[in-house]
Design a protein around this motif. Sequence first.
Motif, PDB file in Angstrom:
ATOM      1  N   UNK A 123       0.902  -1.330  -0.008  1.00  0.00           N
ATOM      2  CA  UNK A 123      -0.269   0.023   0.340  1.00  0.00           C
ATOM      3  C   UNK A 123       0.574   1.309  -0.053  1.00  0.00           C
ATOM      4  N   UNK A 124       2.194   0.922   0.576  1.00  0.00           N
ATOM      5  CA  UNK A 124       2.864   2.279   0.502  1.00  0.00           C
ATOM      6  C   UNK A 124       3.643   2.545  -0.686  1.00  0.00           C
ATOM      7  N   UNK A 125       3.563   1.546  -1.207  1.00  0.00           N
ATOM      8  CA  UNK A 125       4.895   1.787  -2.419  1.00  0.00           C
ATOM      9  C   UNK A 125       4.266   2.100  -3.462  1.00  0.00           C
ATOM     10  N   UNK A 126       5.395   2.951  -4.162  1.00  0.00           N
ATOM     11  CA  UNK A 126       4.564   4.013  -5.070  1.00  0.00           C
ATOM     12  C   UNK A 126       4.287   2.759  -6.632  1.00  0.00           C
ATOM     13  N   UNK A 128       4.451   3.595  -9.541  1.00  0.00           N
ATOM     14  CA  UNK A 128       5.816   2.654 -10.709  1.00  0.00           C
ATOM     15  C   UNK A 128       6.236   1.261 -10.739  1.00  0.00           C
ATOM     16  N   UNK A 129       6.637   1.705  -9.470  1.00  0.00           N
ATOM     17  CA  UNK A 129       7.509   0.495  -8.449  1.00  0.00           C
ATOM     18  C   UNK A 129       6.733  -0.659  -8.969  1.00  0.00           C
ATOM     19  N   UNK A 130       5.251  -0.994  -7.947  1.00  0.00           N
ATOM     20  CA  UNK A 130       4.921  -1.947  -8.765  1.00  0.00           C
ATOM     21  C   UNK A 130       4.530  -2.280  -9.660  1.00  0.00           C
TER      22      UNK A 130
ATOM     23  N   UNK B  49      13.401  -7.433  -9.451  1.00  0.00           N
ATOM     24  CA  UNK B  49      13.194  -6.127  -9.648  1.00  0.00           C
ATOM     25  C   UNK B  49      15.274  -6.020  -8.814  1.00  0.00           C
ATOM     26  N   UNK B 236       6.529  10.288   1.522  1.00  0.00           N
ATOM     27  CA  UNK B 236       6.381   8.648   0.562  1.00  0.00           C
ATOM     28  C   UNK B 236       5.548   9.284  -0.655  1.00  0.00           C
ATOM     29  N   UNK B 237       4.457  10.145  -0.340  1.00  0.00           N
ATOM     30  CA  UNK B 237       3.740  10.115  -1.783  1.00  0.00           C
ATOM     31  C   UNK B 237       4.119  10.625  -2.539  1.00  0.00           C
ATOM     32  N   UNK B 240       6.125   9.076  -4.772  1.00  0.00           N
ATOM     33  CA  UNK B 240       6.076   8.148  -5.859  1.00  0.00           C
ATOM     34  C   UNK B 240       5.375   8.426  -7.191  1.00  0.00           C
ATOM     35  N   UNK B 242       4.650  10.281  -9.691  1.00  0.00           N
ATOM     36  CA  UNK B 242       5.046  10.877 -11.368  1.00  0.00           C
ATOM     37  C   UNK B 242       4.192  12.034 -11.770  1.00  0.00           C
ATOM     38  N   UNK B 277      13.693   2.277  -9.696  1.00  0.00           N
ATOM     39  CA  UNK B 277      13.219   1.823  -8.981  1.00  0.00           C
ATOM     40  C   UNK B 277      13.824   1.475  -7.381  1.00  0.00           C
ATOM     41  N   UNK B 284      11.210   4.631   0.049  1.00  0.00           N
ATOM     42  CA  UNK B 284      10.350   4.744   0.943  1.00  0.00           C
ATOM     43  C   UNK B 284      10.088   4.028   1.907  1.00  0.00           C
ATOM     44  N   UNK B 288       9.728   4.829   6.138  1.00  0.00           N
ATOM     45  CA  UNK B 288       8.587   4.225   6.544  1.00  0.00           C
ATOM     46  C   UNK B 288       9.346   4.040   8.178  1.00  0.00           C
TER      47      UNK B 288
END
Lengths: 285, 303
Positions: A123-126, A128-130, B49, B236-237, B240, B242, B277, B284, B288
């Motif tokens: 839920x906290x991952x951007x 674009x990364x997921x 990744x 954090x938000x 991410x 962009x 990434x 991130x 956290x």
Amino acid sequence: MSEINLARQATLQQRLEPRVLRVLSWAFTGFLVLYILIPVLITLVMSFNNAAMIRFPITDWSVRWYADFFGSTQWMDALINSIVIALGTTAISTTAGILAAWAFERYQIPFRTFWYMLIMMPLFMPGVVLGLGVAIAFGGVQLGSYSFYGSRELVMIAHSLWAMPLVFMLMEATFRTVDYRVVEASYDLGGRPIGSFFEIVVPMVSTGIISSALFAFVISLNEFVMALFLTDRDTQTLPVLMWLSLRSAGTPRLAVASVILALTVFVCMSVIMLWYARQLRKVAR
Amino acid sequence: MTLAQTDSSISEATDVPVRASRKPVVPWFLIAPALVIVLVFFGLPTLQMARMSFNLHVDQRLYVPGFTFEHYRTLFTNPLFSKAIWTTVQLALVASFFSVAIGYTFAILAWLKPARWRLLFVGLALCPLLISEIAIIFGWWMFFPKNGLLSQALLSAGLITDKFSLMYTEFAAFVGLVYVTLPYAFFILLSVLDGIDEQILESSADLGAPPLVTFREVLFPLTRTGLLVAFSQSFIWAMGTYATPSALGPDTLWTMGFLIQEQMLGKHNWPLASAFSMLLVIGVAAAMLLTRSLMSKRSAFHV
């Protein structure tokens, strides 16, 4: 002398400050309402523009772009893709999220904090990364003639990475409000765990279930970064198509698409509100 | 959606009456679907990744298996990329600062106002959260340009004589970014304020403190941790997000997210996109962890 001055100053401050603050708070509220509503209202207004270009002032009004939107197979296909993917995401994430939340609420789980963090992490991952991760891991995977990449199913699961933790979190909080003496009583009366769950617990937490399902739906409907990485021309969702056409040229058709997305969300929220009001009335009765 | 809620839920959930522990398999069956989703579609891709970021990139092929630190070195030595990292962090810091400042004021107003107002404020704050980012981008896209609403409105009000454009400026990117992160700051801070007894303000006023002194001496110290949590969440938000800065900002405003997309879809350089990434993931995760350590300090203080 100076003490009197200080005292006078203090009382003056005490009298003036609340008034100044009140004026400031109104000004701030006004600014905030404007800030939040500008992009929303501007889109709504623009969707009724008759011209082909986006420019102000608008002189000619019509619903021409709505007709254009619903008449275009490309845009309607994108809308259908969006809705199918959102429904799939809702099914996957509510099932997985509710079951996990129930387990966390009712059973002893070793290392629960670890598992909790693990489930919440995506839920906290951007996005674009997921999106990149899923594209790299499943981009080339094929089962027989069925290719994962570009399929709606893959996007549903990717969207569930955001939707499922949210459902899990909401349902965990909801299950905690349940009066478990009632559940115990049903066991004592011979109810089987699964039967009791559906007949006793589910009606008690219906508001939570409806809200989390609709939130999952809305998240998937609006998301476009993961979808951009994972869809092809045939499966692209409405937000992806909007993003791609915004990059080339903006027309009022984009405003229509925005309005349709926002209206769907608005309907979902109204359902939550109505359901909540209904439950409140039931309790009151 | 806040870490604040997550944290309290863990501590409260542990002392729940537990039944059926005689069947230790059942909970694992129940958690299995969620774990499969997280492990297979988040854990595995993240590992892949990580591996991918060490692969080689030669001859315009997507990637060639191998092992090299070259991509990480490129991130920090190529001025283009290191500038993008710096731009992203800078933009995210400034945007989070403003969204916390606005969100804090907004949350205090919602907290002090009677229930009817509060509902309106919450509804207002839900708007940026529930409307698709792309629709918000498009909304601002019609507001800022030369023939947009802003320029036209000021012109017809007689405040300016020439049309002007704020589109594709850093200001526009910043306005869009704050808009996206504002609801997170607002809801975190509102939930923190809800834990404070409002009468504390009255007591302070009865003791003779004017509002601003009450704020400085009473309210601010009580919400300091909440502010830090809200800041790190907004950060954090903002890191991410962009699409908003890249669509509203100037062409030269390259953020990490934009470069990931560019390297992945445009340049087909998967290893470099993965290295970027991983950097974002680490950033991130660090934010956290920082939040969590702040939170646990706070709960220790309260207990």
